[in-house]
Design an enzyme around this catalytic site. Structure first.
Site, PDB file in Angstrom:
ATOM      1  N   HIS A 136       1.643  11.838  -1.625  1.00  0.00           N
ATOM      2  CA  HIS A 136       0.731  11.361  -0.585  1.00  0.00           C
ATOM      3  C   HIS A 136      -0.231  12.484  -0.227  1.00  0.00           C
ATOM      4  O   HIS A 136       0.150  13.407   0.487  1.00  0.00           O
ATOM      5  CB  HIS A 136       1.512  10.917   0.650  1.00  0.00           C
ATOM      6  N   HIS A 172       0.852  -1.196   0.000  1.00  0.00           N
ATOM      7  CA  HIS A 172       0.000   0.000   0.000  1.00  0.00           C
ATOM      8  C   HIS A 172       0.889   1.248   0.000  1.00  0.00           C
ATOM      9  O   HIS A 172       1.853   1.319   0.755  1.00  0.00           O
ATOM     10  CB  HIS A 172      -0.886  -0.011   1.263  1.00  0.00           C
TER      11      HIS A 172
END
Ligand SMILES: *[C@@H]1O[C@H](CO)[C@@H](O)[C@H](O)[C@H]1NC(C)=O
Length: 329
Positions: A121, A75
């Site tokens: 992110h 992930h």
């Protein structure tokens, strides 16, 4: 809690809180500059080879359909480092070398160059892991060096970037020669090739995008939710006591492969950060809150093991042992 960590988290919270301010002006609507379609060639006879004896390291996978295999996936695979917004400890090549064959990554438009897809992110100000193109070049080189391996990419499209830009980025990296194109769209769950078939055909890269895929324009990037359901992400319950379907809304598991978001977050004043200290137990093969425990919960509900179990810090715990066990190896 050690003081330094507290300070780091406070700084992270501040950055996250300031994000809308920092990102202001970078949220322009994306319009595709080009309507040209990008296609991977469906056949490449020069790459056809005889049947491999091992596929992703195991002879069993050579004759097993892709949709009947469980992959432990990385992930936020490109966010590597010790900071609170980073999800992995080892780089992409090291992840592939240790046996990870499913990589999930977030993409955004670079705030500096709106034509570039960047691995960030939430925001590139928080965590910028370089360009999508460089990430693809790394994976392409690894595929070049490892001819009996099948790799899957699951990308997210956080800035609703047009599919043609993804297609162009893939093409520029040189990886499209490996990209698999399903024979029908969508392919039914029972029609997925075996890993042996992927390898013999030379098409050893499977690509999914969460939102914005259009196979009429780019035939080698598949619509994630035409194939999968996902459980909720940002789980803060260390026992992972649910396997309910979160997306697509109201979806049924029938006919879909399943993705389980098995990474634990801790909530710091409303900001969720990866629970780095808990990775050993979260990524254990068995026991409370482990990969094995949540997978068997899912199997009980849907009658099949999950196809993908996404994990943070894949170098911690026993993710490959868990993957082997779920595949009956
Ligand atoms: C693969 O098939 C076996 C046998 O039907 C089943 O037990 C297992 O859960 C399946 N795995 C996946 C990921 O579909």
């Amino acid at each position: 809690m050690p003081c330094r960590q507290g300070v780091t988290r406070a700084v992270l919270s501040l950055i996250l809180l300031l994000q809308p301010v920092l990102a202001a002006g970078s949220t322009t609507l994306v319009v595709s500059a080009s309507s040209s379609s990008v296609s991977a060639h469906t056949a490449n006879p020069s790459r056809l080879s005889s049947a491999p004896s091992k596929c992703n390291g195991h002879s069993e996978f050579c004759t097993r359909s892709y949709s009947n295999i469980t992959f432990v996936g990385s992930h936020d695979a490109p966010f590597v480092g010790p900071l609170p917004q980073q999800n992995q400890n080892i780089d992409i090549k090291a992840q592939l070398d240790m046996g990870i064959r499913y990589l999930q990554a977030q993409t955004h438009h670079s705030p500096l160059d709106k034509k570039t897809l960047q691995l960030c992110h939430t925001s590139c100000f928080l965590e910028d892991a370089g360009t999508l193109k460089n990430f693809l070049v790394t994976i392409k080189k690894w595929l070049d060096a490892n001819p009996n391996e099948v790799v899957t990419l699951l990308l997210t499209n956080g800035d609703s970037v047009s599919i043609s830009e993804f297609g162009e980025t893939f093409s520029s990296s040189g990886i499209t020669k490996y990209a698999y194109v399903p024979t029908t769209n969508p392919l039914s769950i029972s029609d997925w090739p075996t890993l042996g078939e992927f390898i013999s055909s030379g098409k050893r890269l499977v690509v999914f995008l969460d939102y914005g895929a259009n196979t009429k324009q780019v035939n080698f990037i598949q619509d994630e939710f035409a194939y999968y359901f996902e459980t909720a992400y940002d789980v803060t319950d260390p026992s992972f006591s649910s396997c309910s379907i979160d997306r697509p809304p109201k979806a049924s598991a029938t006919g879909r492969m399943g993705i389980v978001n098995h990474f634990l977050d801790i909530d710091i004043f409303g900001v969720k950060v990866p629970a780095r200290d808990k990775a050993g137990t979260t990524n254990a093969a068995s026991g409370k809150g482990s990969i094995g425990a949540q997978a068997s919960l899912c199997e009980g509900l849907y009658g099949r093991a999950p196809n993908v179990i996404l994990a943070d810090f894949v170098d911690k715990g026993q993710v490959i042992k868990a993957q082997n066990a779920l595949n009956g190896l």
